[in-house]
Design an enzyme around this catalytic site. Structure first.
Site, PDB file in Angstrom:
ATOM      1  N   ASP A 255      41.001  23.208  -8.849  1.00 25.51           N
ATOM      2  CA  ASP A 255      40.172  22.214  -8.736  1.00 25.51           C
ATOM      3  C   ASP A 255      38.769  22.792  -8.284  1.00 25.51           C
ATOM      4  O   ASP A 255      38.474  23.997  -8.159  1.00 25.51           O
ATOM      5  CB  ASP A 255      40.540  21.428  -7.397  1.00 25.51           C
TER       6      ASP A 255
ATOM      7  N   TYR B  24      46.529  20.040 -12.303  1.00 23.12           N
ATOM      8  CA  TYR B  24      46.303  20.379 -10.935  1.00 23.12           C
ATOM      9  C   TYR B  24      47.798  20.152  -9.888  1.00 23.12           C
ATOM     10  O   TYR B  24      48.153  20.781  -9.307  1.00 23.12           O
ATOM     11  CB  TYR B  24      45.141  19.850 -10.261  1.00 23.12           C
TER      12      TYR B  24
ATOM     13  N   GLU C  66      50.357  15.264  -2.513  1.00 19.95           N
ATOM     14  CA  GLU C  66      49.618  15.437  -3.535  1.00 19.95           C
ATOM     15  C   GLU C  66      48.951  14.264  -4.302  1.00 19.95           C
ATOM     16  O   GLU C  66      47.591  14.372  -4.517  1.00 19.95           O
ATOM     17  CB  GLU C  66      50.193  16.305  -4.503  1.00 19.95           C
TER      18      GLU C  66
END
Ligand code: SF4
Length: 352
Positions: free
Chosen positions: A143, A125, A45
């Site tokens: 996003d 996020y 991520e």
């Protein structure tokens, strides 16, 4: 948005089923999906913030061999972490990931989005992605990809100032669409749909698994959504210098406390090398490069020029050409240096 979003929510379970069924068959076999672990999810991520999947893959593979878990990452010196990150750009991500590993090593692993957001480099996020995938937390990832899908599903004509305000506006809908079980799979399915079907241009509506829930897809005008104001780009010109002496190249090394490029080498600007722009442009223009960073369109000109007299100004270091691979250069500078070295004529002795 209200009308279409109400229709979408009324058909929510059908939408979730269609998306999940498609994802099970069509998800790309990415490493963080094949062998999921909290560590791999967190590292991937971080790498995926601002960077495409295909760029991330070789970096992630090398990273997991060199630093296979939080403990190894926490114990690694920062120079090694930055070297492994070299070329991915946005180096604050690497430093934050390093600090995050050091924090996690000394306390129980957090489990909620709010706790994760207290850690360095973790925004809403990333916190939603990590906790929904690793702990089944009911947190929606929102996003640009997800905004695009939701705006098209609902044919939302609201004008948005930028993607941050659009993300904020769509967060409640994204959350309302989350299923009670496996929210991590749902989030990944939305991201996958955005990355492989609902493209910014020419989305594949004919084969889209959720076309029957999509207002814009059915109308045939998906590219009209979302309605984001055009970004205003600011033009910036940077003059850099190439100074070589006795088979060594003069590079600028940002100080450890620098905000963006701490401990990263770059070709110096004329000012960093103590030269006026007029003096630098007397040299030969070796390369002119353009790149976009956030709202800036940057043109960088690199001039070969002669060595400043005496000691190099503060922050500049001589790096022998044979050692260039061992220092950390920012991604574009690594490419430029390689290109310039490759283009120049070979020394007489090595010509045939
Ligand atoms: Fe995107 Fe088209 Fe699918 Fe709608 S139908 S979600 S616009 S690909």
């Amino acid at each position: 948005m209200a009308h279409s979003s109400a229709q979408l929510l009324a058909a929510k379970s059908g939408f979730q089923r269609a998306l999940r069924a498609w994802y099970r068959v069509h998800a790309r076999p990415l490493p963080w999906r094949l062998n999921p672990s909290l560590y791999q999810t967190v590292v991937s991520e971080f790498m995926l913030q601002q960077t495409q999947v295909k760029t991330v893959l070789p970096y992630l593979a090398r990273w997991l061999v060199e630093l296979p878990n939080f403990a190894a990452l926490a114990a690694a010196p920062e120079s090694r972490v930055l070297k492994l990150w070299e070329g991915l750009g946005y180096y604050s991500r690497a430093r934050n990931l390093h600090k995050l590993a050091q924090t996690i090593a000394s306390r129980p692993v957090p489990r909620t989005p709010a706790e994760w957001q207290e850690l360095p480099g973790v925004g809403p996020y990333t916190a939603a992605a990590i906790t929904s995938i690793s702990f089944g937390a009911p947190a929606a990832c929102v996003d640009g990809n997800v905004v695009r899908i939701l705006a098209r599903l609902t044919a939302d004509a609201t004008p948005y100032r930028d993607s941050a305000s659009a993300s904020k506006a769509f967060a409640p809908l994204a959350t309302a669409l989350l299923p009670a079980t496996n929210p991590g799979d749902h989030n990944q399915a939305m991201m996958e749909l955005g990355a492989t079907v609902c493209f910014r241009q020419n989305p594949l509506c004919l084969t889209c698994p959720v076309v029957k829930f999509c207002a814009a897809g059915q109308r045939g005008d998906p590219e009209n959504y979302p309605k984001l104001a055009a970004k205003k780009l600011e033009q910036v010109a940077v003059m850099r210098v190439w100074i070589e002496r006795q088979c060594a190249l003069l590079l600028h090394l940002s100080a450890g406390g620098a905000r963006r490029f701490a401990n990263i080498h770059e070709l110096p600007t004329a000012a960093q090398a103590g030269l006026t722009e007029a003096a630098a442009t007397k040299g030969k223009l070796l390369a002119k490069k353009r790149r976009g960073i956030t709202r800036y369109q940057i043109t960088e000109s690199i001039y070969r020029t002669s060595s400043p007299r005496g000691m190099p100004p503060t922050g500049l270091v001589w790096v022998p050409l044979v050692d260039l691979d061992t220092v950390t250069l920012s991604g574009p500078h690594r490419r430029w240096v390689k290109e310039i070295l490759a283009e120049r004529p070979a020394p007489e002795s090595s010509r045939r």
